[in-house]
Design a protein around this motif. Structure first.
Motif: not given
Length: 287
Positions: A107, A174, A198
Motif C-alpha cells: 500500500p 489494492a 500498489w
C-alpha cells in the motif's frame, strides 16, 4: 341399567392423553362426539428446554450432551503455532535452503534496483504476474520480452510492453496491483510512471553506471548479482556492506543475488521451475 354416579371417576383423575368416558363427559354437561380424536400426548422432547434458573431457553434448542471442557497449558499452546511467513512471491532460497519471499504488492510506494541479468528480472516478472499483479515492461529491446509477454497469463494480457518513456498511467489499486519493470539500459531516463501505492517499480541495470548510486539510495531494496571487483567495492561503499560480502560480489554464481536494504542483507539462489526453464533457459548472468 344406569351407572351409579359414584362409579364415574372425576375429570381431574383422568390420565393425561386418554379420552374421557362418554358418560363422564355427559355428566359434566359437555357433549363429546365419540369420533373425536384423543389429544396428542405431550412429549418431553418437544417441551421448551429450561435454563439454569428454571426459565425457558427460548431460541436455543435442546440441551446437548455434557462434555468436559478442553484445556491446554500455556506451554502446550506453543505447539499450535502455524509457520506463516511474509506474503509475496518466492524469489529463491537462502543459504539454509529456506524460501526467500519478496512482497511487491504494497500500500506504499516501493522502488527496487536490480544490478544483474535479464534472466533474473524475467523470472521475477513471471512470478509477480502469478501473484495477480499487472506488469508493464518499459524496454528498448522488446524482442527479448515478446515471448514472455505472450506466455504469461495464459493468454490474458497481464504483461504489456512499452517503449522507453511511453508507459501510460496504470491505475493501480489494492484489487489490481501493478509492477513496472524498467529495462532501459545503463542510463535509464526518469520514468513517467513512478512508484505509488500498489505500484512497485523494478529498475534493471546490467552493470554499475553513473546513475546507479542515486537509484540505490532511493530504493527500498537493492539486488546485486556478479560484478567486477571495482564495481563491488563501489557498491559496498554505497550500501555499507561488510568486507566479506563486498568481496563475494565478484565471485557469485549465476542465479545468485545479494538482496540488501539499509539494515538487512541476504544471499538468495533463484531456482527456475521447469516451465520457467523451458521459456527462459537456464540461469545466466550475461545476456
Amino acid at each position: 341399567m344406569s351407572v351409579p354416579a359414584s362409579s364415574v371417576p372425576p375429570a381431574s383423575s383422568v390420565p393425561p392423553g386418554s379420552a374421557a368416558p362418554r358418560s363422564a363427559a355427559v355428566s359434566a354437561g359437555r357433549p363429546v362426539s365419540s369420533s373425536a380424536p384423543a389429544p396428542a400426548p405431550v412429549s418431553s422432547r418437544s417441551a421448551v428446554p429450561l435454563g439454569s434458573g428454571g426459565k425457558p431457553r427460548i431460541g436455543f434448542g435442546l440441551l446437548g450432551p455434557r462434555r468436559e471442557r478442553h484445556a491446554l497449558s500455556v506451554d502446550d499452546l506453543q505447539a499450535l503455532a502455524l509457520p506463516v511467513g511474509d506474503d509475496g512471491m518466492v524469489i529463491g532460497v537462502d543459504a539454509h535452503n529456506r524460501p526467500a519471499v519478496l512482497g511487491l504488492n504494497r500500500p506504499t510506494a516501493y522502488d527496487i534496483t536490480l544490478i544483474g541479468g535479464l534472466w533474473t528480472a524475467q523470472v521475477l516478472t513471471l512470478r509477480a504476474a502469478a501473484t495477480g499483479a499487472r506488469i508493464a515492461v518499459e524496454t528498448g529491446r522488446a524482442h527479448a520480452w515478446t515471448a514472455l509477454a505472450q506466455a504469461a497469463g495464459g493468454g490474458q494480457p497481464c504483461v504489456t510492453l512499452h517503449d522507453v518513456g511511453r508507459v501510460p498511467p496504470q491505475g493501480a489499486s489494492a484489487g489490481s496491483p501493478v509492477v513496472v519493470v524498467r529495462d532501459c539500459g545503463m542510463r535509464p531516463p526518469r520514468g513517467r510512471v513512478v512508484s505509488a501505492p500498489w505500484q512497485a517499480v523494478l529498475t534493471l541495470l546490467p552493470y554499475l553506471s553513473p546513475v546507479a548510486p542515486r537509484l540505490m539510495e532511493k530504493s527500498g531494496l537493492v539486488g546485486v548479482q556478479r560484478v567486477s571487483p571495482d564495481e563491488a567495492a563501489q557498491i559496498g561503499r554505497v550500501m555499507r556492506l561488510p568486507r566479506a560480502e563486498t568481496e563475494a560480489l565478484s565471485t557469485l554464481a549465476d542465479g545468485v543475488t545479494l538482496w540488501c536494504t539499509a539494515r538487512d542483507r541476504q544471499f538468495v539462489m533463484t531456482q527456475a521451475t521447469d516451465a520457467e526453464t523451458g521459456l527462459l533457459g537456464s540461469a545466466r548472468r550475461m545476456d
